[in-house]
Design a protein around this motif. Structure first.
Motif, short mmCIF file in Angstrom:
data_model
loop_
_atom_site.label_atom_id
_atom_site.label_comp_id
_atom_site.label_asym_id
_atom_site.label_seq_id
_atom_site.Cartn_x
_atom_site.Cartn_y
_atom_site.Cartn_z
N CYS A 139 -39.05 -58.12 -61.54
CA CYS A 139 -39.12 -59.46 -60.37
C CYS A 139 -39.47 -60.94 -61.58
N TYR B 263 -32.62 -68.83 -59.72
CA TYR B 263 -33.05 -69.16 -59.03
C TYR B 263 -31.98 -70.37 -59.63
N THR C 245 -36.50 -64.15 -60.45
CA THR C 245 -37.28 -65.52 -60.95
C THR C 245 -36.35 -66.90 -61.26
N LYS D 86 -40.91 -57.63 -53.15
CA LYS D 86 -41.52 -57.84 -54.38
C LYS D 86 -41.15 -56.06 -54.64
N THR E 18 -35.66 -60.39 -55.15
CA THR E 18 -37.27 -60.03 -55.98
C THR E 18 -38.63 -61.06 -55.06
N THR E 19 -37.84 -62.00 -54.24
CA THR E 19 -38.89 -63.11 -54.03
C THR E 19 -40.16 -62.42 -53.02
#
Length: 265
Positions: free
Chosen positions: A85, A92, A89, A77, A73-74
């Motif tokens: 997205c 992580y 994050t 995108k 997703t990083t």
């Protein structure tokens, strides 16, 4: 655990890969719980303060899925929604803390593409963890156990490699598998444009509509596929044309009727 210690290097790597893959199969389900219980049982069989390489492989298998999704997703995108997205994050943190559940919404929403990528990525990390001789003294903690584990550097390398493998496979699935899956699911859909709204009828005869006042622009794309495509929203035109040129049609609605044949709703 004494019996496991007699296994050869190849068998131990295979065991680590298997247990790590089980952690990603259902992410909290029976396979995941069975692998985790097996890992904790090896810790219980050891004397206080000793470390288990089996538990290390199990833990890393649960860390890879959310990290693979977070990376995807990083760096890709455009293949995910804005909400995905944002959730990616957070993964992580969840992945590094050994909280596999961060990947569950993605896996539940698209299991055919997400699960195989996560399973393979976890298996790679689990096998490398065993190969590098990494071992943990506790059943939970994620990367925060690095100061007390055996070969923390190798563990981080195994985690990074497996996460990258999972990310690559996930993106590849979105790019390669999507045209096949989406083409099969949207063929024979029909649409009508009236003076008030755009209406879509799916194969199961469910109807969806959008008011024309809520649409900045719409476009009918011809000649790119076997069927004409209705694209809603001017901001999507460039992306849609690029995807159609690559036969990637996930974001368009394939229609089975002529765009010249409009019908009142």
């Amino acid at each position: 655990y004494g019996t496991l210690q007699t296994m050869g290097p190849e068998s131990r790597v295979a065991l680590g890969a298997l247990l790590a893959a089980m952690m990603a199969i259902d992410m909290g389900g029976p396979f995941n719980k069975a692998a985790y219980l097996f890992g904790t049982s090896t810790l219980a069989a050891l004397a206080s303060g000793q470390r288990s390489d089996v538990m290390a492989a199990v833990m890393i298998g649960g860390m890879v899925p959310p990290l693979s999704i977070a990376l995807a997703t990083t760096f890709f995108k455009s293949r995910f929604t804005r909400e995905e997205c944002k959730s990616g994050t957070v993964n992580y943190i969840l992945g590094l803390c050994f909280i596999t559940e961060g990947a569950v919404p993605f896996a539940a929403g698209d299991p055919l593409r997400v699960l195989p990528a996560c399973i393979v990525g976890s298996a790679v990390s689990g096998g490398l963890s065993m190969l590098f001789g990494c071992a943990l003294p506790a059943p939970h903690g994620g990367i925060f156990l690095c100061p007390v584990m055996i070969n923390p550097g190798g563990y981080l390398v195994a985690l990074a490699v497996g996460s990258l493998v999972g990310m690559v496979l996930l993106v590849a699935a979105l790019l390669v598998v999507s045209p096949i899956v989406e083409r099969n699911s949207v063929l024979r859909q029909q649409y009508w444009i009236t003076n008030q709204r755009v209406i879509l009828m799916t194969k199961d005869r469910s109807f969806y509509y959008m008011e024309l006042s809520a649409i900045d622009e719409f476009q009918i794309v011809k000649g790119k596929t076997n069927h004409d495509c209705l694209v809603i929203g001017s901001c999507l035109f460039e992306e849609i044309n690029r995807q159609l040129n690559n036969l990637y049609i996930e974001m368009v609605m394939i229609v089975g009727t002529s765009p010249d044949k409009y019908r009142d709703y």
